[in-house]
Scaffold this motif. Sequence first.
Motif, PDB file in Angstrom:
ATOM      1  N   ALA A  51       0.645  -1.236  -0.037  1.00 17.92           N
ATOM      2  CA  ALA A  51       0.046   0.023  -0.038  1.00 17.92           C
ATOM      3  C   ALA A  51       0.825   1.348   0.067  1.00 17.92           C
ATOM      4  CB  ALA A  51      -0.978   0.103   1.253  1.00 17.92           C
ATOM      5  N   ALA A  52       2.070   1.367   0.858  1.00 16.83           N
ATOM      6  CA  ALA A  52       2.806   2.474   0.978  1.00 16.83           C
ATOM      7  C   ALA A  52       3.563   2.575  -0.436  1.00 16.83           C
ATOM      8  CB  ALA A  52       4.070   2.218   1.741  1.00 16.83           C
ATOM      9  N   THR A  53       3.856   1.623  -1.119  1.00 16.48           N
ATOM     10  CA  THR A  53       4.421   1.937  -2.554  1.00 16.48           C
ATOM     11  C   THR A  53       3.712   2.368  -3.485  1.00 16.48           C
ATOM     12  OG1 THR A  53       6.003  -0.287  -2.163  1.00 16.48           O
ATOM     13  CG2 THR A  53       5.741   0.412  -4.171  1.00 16.48           C
ATOM     14  N   GLU A  54       2.156   1.872  -3.382  1.00 18.13           N
ATOM     15  CA  GLU A  54       1.342   2.435  -4.303  1.00 18.13           C
ATOM     16  C   GLU A  54       1.013   3.910  -4.148  1.00 18.13           C
ATOM     17  OE1 GLU A  54      -2.994   1.162  -6.248  1.00 18.13           O
ATOM     18  OE2 GLU A  54      -1.870  -0.067  -4.720  1.00 18.13           O
ATOM     19  N   VAL A  55       1.071   4.405  -2.840  1.00 17.84           N
ATOM     20  CA  VAL A  55       0.917   5.610  -2.234  1.00 17.84           C
ATOM     21  C   VAL A  55       1.979   6.575  -2.890  1.00 17.84           C
ATOM     22  CG1 VAL A  55       0.783   7.411  -0.261  1.00 17.84           C
ATOM     23  CG2 VAL A  55      -0.600   5.124  -0.340  1.00 17.84           C
ATOM     24  N   ALA A  56       2.999   6.112  -2.899  1.00 20.54           N
ATOM     25  CA  ALA A  56       4.446   6.893  -3.292  1.00 20.54           C
ATOM     26  C   ALA A  56       4.177   6.969  -4.705  1.00 20.54           C
ATOM     27  CB  ALA A  56       5.679   5.946  -2.778  1.00 20.54           C
ATOM     28  N   ALA A  57       3.869   5.766  -5.555  1.00 21.66           N
ATOM     29  CA  ALA A  57       3.824   6.043  -6.850  1.00 21.66           C
ATOM     30  C   ALA A  57       2.528   6.903  -7.332  1.00 21.66           C
ATOM     31  CB  ALA A  57       3.148   4.632  -7.623  1.00 21.66           C
ATOM     32  N   MET A  58       1.524   7.231  -6.665  1.00 20.72           N
ATOM     33  CA  MET A  58       0.524   8.011  -6.934  1.00 20.72           C
ATOM     34  C   MET A  58       1.022   9.749  -6.645  1.00 20.72           C
ATOM     35  SD  MET A  58      -2.828   6.435  -5.413  1.00 20.72           S
ATOM     36  CE  MET A  58      -3.741   4.974  -5.722  1.00 20.72           C
ATOM     37  N   ALA A  81       6.554   6.813   5.356  1.00 25.85           N
ATOM     38  CA  ALA A  81       7.522   7.878   5.506  1.00 25.85           C
ATOM     39  C   ALA A  81       8.839   7.106   5.008  1.00 25.85           C
ATOM     40  CB  ALA A  81       7.763   8.270   6.876  1.00 25.85           C
ATOM     41  N   ASP A  82       9.091   6.031   5.221  1.00 24.98           N
ATOM     42  CA  ASP A  82      10.259   5.395   4.799  1.00 24.98           C
ATOM     43  C   ASP A  82      10.073   5.249   3.271  1.00 24.98           C
ATOM     44  OD1 ASP A  82      11.477   5.264   7.161  1.00 24.98           O
ATOM     45  OD2 ASP A  82      11.015   3.103   7.485  1.00 24.98           O
ATOM     46  N   THR A  85      10.673   8.603   1.668  1.00 28.73           N
ATOM     47  CA  THR A  85      11.910   8.994   1.450  1.00 28.73           C
ATOM     48  C   THR A  85      12.839   8.258   0.571  1.00 28.73           C
ATOM     49  OG1 THR A  85      11.865   9.375   3.876  1.00 28.73           O
ATOM     50  CG2 THR A  85      14.311   9.112   3.045  1.00 28.73           C
ATOM     51  N   ARG A  86      12.498   7.102   0.054  1.00 32.49           N
ATOM     52  CA  ARG A  86      13.114   6.237  -0.597  1.00 32.49           C
ATOM     53  C   ARG A  86      13.201   6.880  -2.175  1.00 32.49           C
ATOM     54  NH1 ARG A  86      12.651   1.561   2.750  1.00 32.49           N
ATOM     55  NH2 ARG A  86      10.743   1.150   1.866  1.00 32.49           N
ATOM     56  N   LYS A  87      11.643   7.269  -2.408  1.00 33.69           N
ATOM     57  CA  LYS A  87      11.305   7.882  -3.642  1.00 33.69           C
ATOM     58  C   LYS A  87      11.613   9.384  -3.651  1.00 33.69           C
ATOM     59  CE  LYS A  87       9.772   3.974  -5.182  1.00 33.69           C
ATOM     60  NZ  LYS A  87       8.295   3.750  -5.049  1.00 33.69           N
ATOM     61  N   ASN A  88      12.461   9.859  -2.874  1.00 26.87           N
ATOM     62  CA  ASN A  88      12.727  11.306  -2.688  1.00 26.87           C
ATOM     63  C   ASN A  88      11.494  12.279  -2.767  1.00 26.87           C
ATOM     64  OD1 ASN A  88      15.569  10.897  -2.673  1.00 26.87           O
ATOM     65  ND2 ASN A  88      15.573  10.524  -4.923  1.00 26.87           N
ATOM     66  N   ILE A  89      10.424  11.933  -2.216  1.00 32.77           N
ATOM     67  CA  ILE A  89       9.042  12.822  -2.107  1.00 32.77           C
ATOM     68  C   ILE A  89       9.337  13.353  -0.849  1.00 32.77           C
ATOM     69  CG2 ILE A  89       6.567  12.500  -2.177  1.00 32.77           C
ATOM     70  CD1 ILE A  89       6.751  10.042  -3.556  1.00 32.77           C
ATOM     71  N   LEU A 272       1.262  14.161   5.957  1.00 30.94           N
ATOM     72  CA  LEU A 272       0.570  13.028   6.168  1.00 30.94           C
ATOM     73  C   LEU A 272      -0.301  13.194   7.461  1.00 30.94           C
ATOM     74  CD1 LEU A 272       3.857  10.804   6.461  1.00 30.94           C
ATOM     75  CD2 LEU A 272       2.459  11.467   4.473  1.00 30.94           C
ATOM     76  N   LEU A 273      -1.621  13.404   6.857  1.00 26.08           N
ATOM     77  CA  LEU A 273      -2.677  13.778   7.792  1.00 26.08           C
ATOM     78  C   LEU A 273      -3.392  12.487   8.520  1.00 26.08           C
ATOM     79  CD1 LEU A 273      -4.441  16.913   6.135  1.00 26.08           C
ATOM     80  CD2 LEU A 273      -2.551  16.721   7.862  1.00 26.08           C
ATOM     81  N   GLY A 274      -3.793  12.580   9.439  1.00 29.85           N
ATOM     82  CA  GLY A 274      -4.849  11.737  10.153  1.00 29.85           C
ATOM     83  C   GLY A 274      -5.997  11.868   9.897  1.00 29.85           C
ATOM     84  N   TRP A 275      -6.840  10.721  10.558  1.00 28.28           N
ATOM     85  CA  TRP A 275      -8.157  10.638   9.803  1.00 28.28           C
ATOM     86  C   TRP A 275      -9.232  11.956  10.335  1.00 28.28           C
ATOM     87  CZ3 TRP A 275     -11.655   8.477   7.039  1.00 28.28           C
ATOM     88  CH2 TRP A 275     -12.958   8.505   7.382  1.00 28.28           C
TER      89      TRP A 275
END
Length: 715
Positions: A51-58, A81-82, A85-89, A272-275
């Motif tokens: 899921a984190a990978t897909e969020v970073a891609a979007m 967050a990690d 960071t890896r995707k330099n976003i 990165l906002l909470g609900w």
Amino acid sequence: MDTLPIEVWTYGDAELFDSWGRPLTEFWNQRALDFEGWNCQLKASPEPKAAATEVAAMTTNAKPESILIGLADSDLAPLLADELTRKNIPHYDPEGTPLHLGGIGRLTELLCQLSQEANIANVRTLLQHPDCFAYIQASDSQPHLLRKLDQCFERHLCADLDALIQFTDDARLRGALKALKSLQYSIKQAKHFSQGLSNALKDIYADVEIDTGESSKPWRERAEAVRQLLAEVATAEDTFPKLSTDLARSLVLQGLRKAKVHPDRPRQAHDLLGWLELLWNDAPQLVLMGLNEGKVPESVIGDAFLPETMRALFGLRTNEQRFARDAYLMEAICRRRTGERGQVDILVPQKAADGSPVKPSRLLFLGSADTLLPRTRTLFAQSDTNEPPTDYSIPWKLSPPPGLPLPERISVSALKSYLECPFRFFLRHIMHMRPIDLESREMSPAAFGTLLHAILAELKGLSIDSQTKPSDLIAKLHAIAENEIEHKFGRELSFALRLQKEAILARIQAYVERQIEDVRTNGSIQILHTESKFSAKLEGIELRGVIDRIDQRGDRIELTDYKTADSPKSPEKAHLAPLARKEPPAHLPEEAFFEHGNKRYRWIDLQLPLYVYSQLEAGKERPRVAYINLAKTLEKSEIAPWEDFTQSHVDSAIACAEALIRQIKAGVFWPPNPDLREDYDDFAPLFPDGIENSVKAEAFQNYQFTKTNDMAESL
């Protein structure tokens, strides 16, 4: 009385709210959520990382005002967050970072732990902290100092800081440990715990120059947070004079975990906002991650003092009200992005951050009868891949360091290691890798055997015959054992070490009784040498070994080796394995196979034959060989000779050793042995995906040593 008119505005139809604008539970708990009509995309992810990978891609190349990242599950924030960071976003978490996770906050936590228990783990972690390492002013590098600390612990199993100071033979390490001892003393001797902790921090940072510019702002913010926390605890200690040190320490540790520091927000960062913050952001696209049951809607279950019925009577918020609130927020968030106004992507992981399975939120099943089945299929869909998801990945394959020196010397035990597995031989004997257990409070099997060998080495020069009194010999060896154990571990032994001490004494007694029984049956012996070193040249490499004992019985020499296993093998089974239907390890040369008595074997150890080779003298009878099995009971203790040992064993073993040395010189360290049990493999944790999938095989098939031996070490 003056009155003031109040207007309540709601984002939605007025009949869905009470007079104060709160969602009505009877409506919202049953209200259908039309995700399909609101341009919402539901998608299940097999694990949070996907899921984190897909969020970073979007989010890649998207402006912060065009896309909103929502985290319904705050536990997923570090994972996301990690990945960003890896995707330099650029990204920013408004929740902040817990104070105890870095810098002076982490140091404060470690000092609390040191004041409570100065064990090896706490001491080692403190020495790893850069601020503490700078304070002790060690002349050694940090890795070198830590290595000496580990070696001291491994030799003496030091239980705490005092034992480390007592047993270390390195003056610089002792100085560093005494500096930690002074910090511990200053904390304990202060009137209040907070005062002692504050004094220790002042000592550490007394000579540190703090820049007043922007670069040191994060440090100053953390330092101020720590100062405020210690001031609060000091106030509590002044208000309650009988407040215990343990409770004061607990207050500091809890405060460090609850307090948050907020670094500066990077330019063009995605929040990165909470609900509960999502409704107030108007970005056209929302990517919502972690909408799982227990997170949204939040529930309080099993409160012994305030059950749901009592909370309703007192007018406190109930689970039903939380559900209604979250259902309203879900609809409001989605409807403001309906149609051409935007879109909502809801990613629902099927696992939590710790890998445990989780369920989708109940909110996602609020719909019509026509939508329930499709949503269920979507949210519980299986992963597209047939392989099970993993929580780790291998970004590259490992290669050996180039140009290591060819060893000039090799030990007999190293040859056994090569027979077992050439790849692990390379790690253990060429790269000198080995595990160090910093948690154990007892001797490892190898250390236990080494200590027992050292005790029995004191038998050198002794003659044993039928007149030797077992009680005298037992008393002598027991006294030696007491001295060795006290010298190595001190007088205050852990419970585990006391048990091992009794085991050593029991094995000595069983050995003596078997030894006296042997000399009464086979004749007296004189112990000529113990721990006798030898060397011989094979294929241009010096072969080295240590013979545990060399005895003279009549006109013949006997070579014996001590074994401390509870279920020892005979010398034949320990050296030769019969060939079975299963193929032998692929790295073995032809010389590793041996025919004897119409059977074919393979060498798994060359120890005793090489011992004999080292002691052969022209014109003299070949020495006999045996194991002395030092089991913990008399029944399993025995002197086990190799009855059918012949010169052909020696010749075959020498040929095998020469072939192995030729392969080592040629750099042949592949393939690894696939049949090693994981619980007996020291290097298994390094290769969770398998050795073949983790390293470059070609690099170990023909490894190139340096041509010079200036830096060569013995194996």
